[in-house]
Design an enzyme around this catalytic site. Sequence first.
Site, short mmCIF file in Angstrom:
data_model
loop_
_atom_site.label_atom_id
_atom_site.label_comp_id
_atom_site.label_asym_id
_atom_site.label_seq_id
_atom_site.Cartn_x
_atom_site.Cartn_y
_atom_site.Cartn_z
N PHE A 263 60.90 28.10 24.51
CA PHE A 263 61.67 27.46 23.87
C PHE A 263 62.88 28.13 23.38
O PHE A 263 62.90 29.39 22.80
CB PHE A 263 61.16 26.82 22.29
N ASP B 290 62.82 19.65 30.59
CA ASP B 290 61.86 20.12 30.19
C ASP B 290 60.85 19.36 31.15
O ASP B 290 60.75 19.70 32.53
CB ASP B 290 61.68 20.06 29.00
N ARG C 205 73.55 26.38 17.69
CA ARG C 205 74.32 25.85 18.69
C ARG C 205 75.41 26.75 19.13
O ARG C 205 75.80 26.70 20.23
CB ARG C 205 74.52 24.43 18.46
P1 5GP Z 1 62.52 16.56 28.45
O1 5GP Z 1 62.55 14.79 28.16
O2 5GP Z 1 62.85 17.02 29.65
O3 5GP Z 1 61.06 16.88 28.03
O4 5GP Z 1 63.08 17.14 27.13
C1 5GP Z 1 64.59 17.20 27.30
C2 5GP Z 1 65.13 17.53 26.00
O5 5GP Z 1 64.20 18.28 24.92
C3 5GP Z 1 66.34 18.39 26.01
O6 5GP Z 1 67.53 17.35 26.38
C4 5GP Z 1 66.49 19.00 24.56
O7 5GP Z 1 67.12 18.16 23.52
C5 5GP Z 1 64.91 19.15 24.23
N1 5GP Z 1 64.65 20.51 24.69
C6 5GP Z 1 63.59 20.78 25.89
N2 5GP Z 1 63.26 21.89 25.71
C7 5GP Z 1 64.01 22.88 25.01
C8 5GP Z 1 64.46 24.01 24.53
O8 5GP Z 1 63.60 25.21 25.30
N3 5GP Z 1 65.21 24.44 23.54
C9 5GP Z 1 65.76 23.23 22.71
N4 5GP Z 1 66.48 23.75 21.96
N5 5GP Z 1 65.91 22.13 22.99
C10 5GP Z 1 64.86 21.87 24.21
#
Ligand code: 5GP
Length: 180
Positions: free
Chosen positions: A153, A104, A166
Amino acid sequence: MANDPLLGPVVVSADEIAARVVELGAEISKDYAERPPLLVGVLKGAFVFLADLARAISLPAELDFMAVASYGTATKTSGVVRIVKDLDIDLTGRHVIVIEDIVDSGLTLSYLRKSLLARGPESLSICTLLKKTGQQRADFDVEYVGFEIDPEFVIGYGLDVAERYRNLPDLRVYLAGEPE
Ligand code: 5GP
């Protein structure tokens, strides 16, 4: 789960995921033919992807797992990550591929990547099932990306909300949006 009112439209279907996983497995098998990789799954979100991807790789790969927790809210990562479960295997001289569920902001992976690089692997690359378009705030390459998706999301195929969803076979939009 079928009549759960919070389950939104399918973003990537189980069939599309299966086809893409086969392609990624073939690509990795070609790229790593001379240097069998160590696949590092980031728990818990990547467990389904890793299980499928590992079987699509036709090399004597090894596997290990780590679990991380972010110091932030459930989904807005601060970029500082705590290793909750560390690897069992020493990375020195290894060809490591980190297997993630979703990138993300990229802050989680950026932190993880630096901490793994400090352990002296011969090489390190990243394979993520999903990457949200235009969201990345950390600057590093992701060598293997399954699908680029809109910044919504999503749940399913390993991704959760408070440990639920999951086991959904498809990736879907979560209609309640991003949990705080
Ligand atoms: P980042 O550090 O890249 O912003 O976030 C990564 C983590 O946020 C992912 O490994 C996941 O755990 C969570 N995350 C980010 N976007 C989503 C999403 O759309 N759905 C879900 N279930 N988790 C997300």
